[in-house]
Design a protein around this motif. Sequence first.
Motif, PDB file in Angstrom:
ATOM      1  N   ALA A 335       0.827  -1.208   0.000  1.00 34.70           N
ATOM      2  CA  ALA A 335       0.000   0.000   0.000  1.00 34.70           C
ATOM      3  C   ALA A 335       0.863   1.259   0.000  1.00 34.70           C
ATOM      4  O   ALA A 335       0.577   2.227  -0.718  1.00 34.70           O
ATOM      5  CB  ALA A 335      -0.933  -0.008   1.205  1.00 34.70           C
ATOM      6  N   TYR A 336       1.919   1.248   0.794  1.00 35.18           N
ATOM      7  CA  TYR A 336       2.795   2.423   0.877  1.00 35.18           C
ATOM      8  C   TYR A 336       3.419   2.730  -0.481  1.00 35.18           C
ATOM      9  O   TYR A 336       3.492   3.891  -0.909  1.00 35.18           O
ATOM     10  CB  TYR A 336       3.883   2.186   1.921  1.00 35.18           C
ATOM     11  N   ILE A 337       3.870   1.697  -1.163  1.00 34.13           N
ATOM     12  CA  ILE A 337       4.494   1.896  -2.476  1.00 34.13           C
ATOM     13  C   ILE A 337       3.468   2.409  -3.480  1.00 34.13           C
ATOM     14  O   ILE A 337       3.765   3.300  -4.293  1.00 34.13           O
ATOM     15  CB  ILE A 337       5.159   0.585  -2.945  1.00 34.13           C
ATOM     16  N   LYS A 338       2.243   1.894  -3.429  1.00 34.51           N
ATOM     17  CA  LYS A 338       1.200   2.403  -4.325  1.00 34.51           C
ATOM     18  C   LYS A 338       0.920   3.878  -4.055  1.00 34.51           C
ATOM     19  O   LYS A 338       0.762   4.680  -4.981  1.00 34.51           O
ATOM     20  CB  LYS A 338      -0.086   1.595  -4.156  1.00 34.51           C
ATOM     21  N   LEU A 339       0.851   4.242  -2.794  1.00 35.58           N
ATOM     22  CA  LEU A 339       0.501   5.614  -2.430  1.00 35.58           C
ATOM     23  C   LEU A 339       1.620   6.608  -2.740  1.00 35.58           C
ATOM     24  O   LEU A 339       1.355   7.786  -2.991  1.00 35.58           O
ATOM     25  CB  LEU A 339       0.149   5.687  -0.942  1.00 35.58           C
ATOM     26  N   ASN A 340       2.855   6.148  -2.716  1.00 34.53           N
ATOM     27  CA  ASN A 340       3.985   7.070  -2.871  1.00 34.53           C
ATOM     28  C   ASN A 340       4.749   6.930  -4.181  1.00 34.53           C
ATOM     29  O   ASN A 340       5.502   7.833  -4.548  1.00 34.53           O
ATOM     30  CB  ASN A 340       4.952   6.884  -1.698  1.00 34.53           C
ATOM     31  N   GLU A 341       4.567   5.813  -4.868  1.00 35.61           N
ATOM     32  CA  GLU A 341       5.310   5.573  -6.110  1.00 35.61           C
ATOM     33  C   GLU A 341       4.375   5.161  -7.246  1.00 35.61           C
ATOM     34  O   GLU A 341       4.787   4.458  -8.174  1.00 35.61           O
ATOM     35  CB  GLU A 341       6.363   4.484  -5.882  1.00 35.61           C
ATOM     36  N   LEU A 342       3.140   5.620  -7.194  1.00 31.40           N
ATOM     37  CA  LEU A 342       2.121   5.201  -8.157  1.00 31.40           C
ATOM     38  C   LEU A 342       2.532   5.482  -9.600  1.00 31.40           C
ATOM     39  O   LEU A 342       3.003   6.573  -9.930  1.00 31.40           O
ATOM     40  CB  LEU A 342       0.808   5.929  -7.863  1.00 31.40           C
ATOM     41  N   ILE A 343       2.325   4.476 -10.444  1.00 33.69           N
ATOM     42  CA  ILE A 343       2.463   4.629 -11.888  1.00 33.69           C
ATOM     43  C   ILE A 343       1.100   4.350 -12.511  1.00 33.69           C
ATOM     44  O   ILE A 343       0.571   3.243 -12.381  1.00 33.69           O
ATOM     45  CB  ILE A 343       3.513   3.662 -12.474  1.00 33.69           C
ATOM     46  N   LYS A 344       0.530   5.359 -13.165  1.00 33.85           N
ATOM     47  CA  LYS A 344      -0.736   5.165 -13.876  1.00 33.85           C
ATOM     48  C   LYS A 344      -0.425   4.654 -15.273  1.00 33.85           C
ATOM     49  O   LYS A 344       0.301   5.304 -16.029  1.00 33.85           O
ATOM     50  CB  LYS A 344      -1.526   6.467 -13.937  1.00 33.85           C
ATOM     51  N   SER A 345      -1.002   3.520 -15.597  1.00 27.96           N
ATOM     52  CA  SER A 345      -0.601   2.826 -16.819  1.00 27.96           C
ATOM     53  C   SER A 345      -1.798   2.521 -17.709  1.00 27.96           C
ATOM     54  O   SER A 345      -2.923   2.348 -17.230  1.00 27.96           O
ATOM     55  CB  SER A 345       0.105   1.519 -16.448  1.00 27.96           C
TER      56      SER A 345
END
Length: 385
Positions: A335-345
């Motif tokens: 969850a932390y990585i999604k919230l802080n390193e999100l890549i919209k693809s």
Amino acid sequence: MISEKIFSDAKFYDKLIGVFFTSENCNICDELFEKIKKLQISQKYYLFKVNANEYLQYTVRLSRGIIPSLSILDLDGKTIAVIESLDIEYIQEKLREIYTKKEKLEGIEFPRPQQIEEVNVAEFLDIINFASEGNPIDFRGIEFLLFYADVHKEYQKIINIISPLDTIGKFLLTGKIDTTLDETYTNILALETIYNIIDVKDKLIERITENGEVFRSSRKEVKGLLVDEAIVGTALLSLYQRTFDNKFLNLSLKIYDWIINNLESDIGFRDYPPVDPITKHEYFEPLANAETSIFLAKLWAITDDDKVKEKAEKALKIAYTVGTDIRVLSRVAIAYIKLNELIKSRKEIKNDIRVEIVKDNGCKEDFKYKNSCYDSIDKIEFNLI
């Protein structure tokens, strides 16, 4: 199941309440429970047999997860004793002792955290250390490890020594399911959907009520557990990302609304609504909150709603604060990585937990990361840990 009236009757008749925990796989539980009920001392108790897997809201509050076990409650719905034995004579002795001392025994409290901790990302490396020592690790831990080994190639060798704790984890490593999954519990339908193992979307949707409550199982005895709401919400978002059919997104939003309206508190999310003297005691189940943070991080990525992101961070922080095992940490890391390193693809990228598929990422290129567009995901560095 264990209503206010039962507690009122127990007080009137000077009885205690006993909750006997069983499960589908316990071959001796029914016989043992019948023996306990026939004990003379059992007349001083209201005894209930509960499936620990189904009635998770009781299991996490009243027991250590041992099957079978008998938890004794005071009249405020708190545990004052737990008997973990198959010896009927020992159980009889303990029931007598507990009843005699009932006025002196204090119920177990669930203290509120006095301070919410900030996530230390360096601790995510504990997941790698845990797996490298040969410890079995669940599907979320494997999900994190597959990602980390992809972005840090020097860790590829760890994939070969991972010991999967569950069938889904084994599937993530091998792409194969060796057995038919038991779909009694709704979380299995959700996992089959998230990882696109088999099309069970109709069965899954049938387990969701009109207002967004999720049934725990096909028995439809329990609904509204946070952990089920979260994993089913994630499954619906996965269906939306594959089809861009708004009915799946709208269903996930119903689940989101139900969680916010019924389970949210100032520091996190309750595991279950306060519907009886047992569940009125607030409990922030860490794994459920961690799974909720994944659901809400995914929902934020799709909707761009910053309020959803705030809720995701709330679930993340309470899970990190009260959680103590590697399963919670694995979910917190994702969850932390999604919230802080999100890549919209615009397309799926296998094993990359940063990536969320969106209908329009605002770029001509396939990938958007921190307001910049990229034609290749390899150009996006990952230096968080």
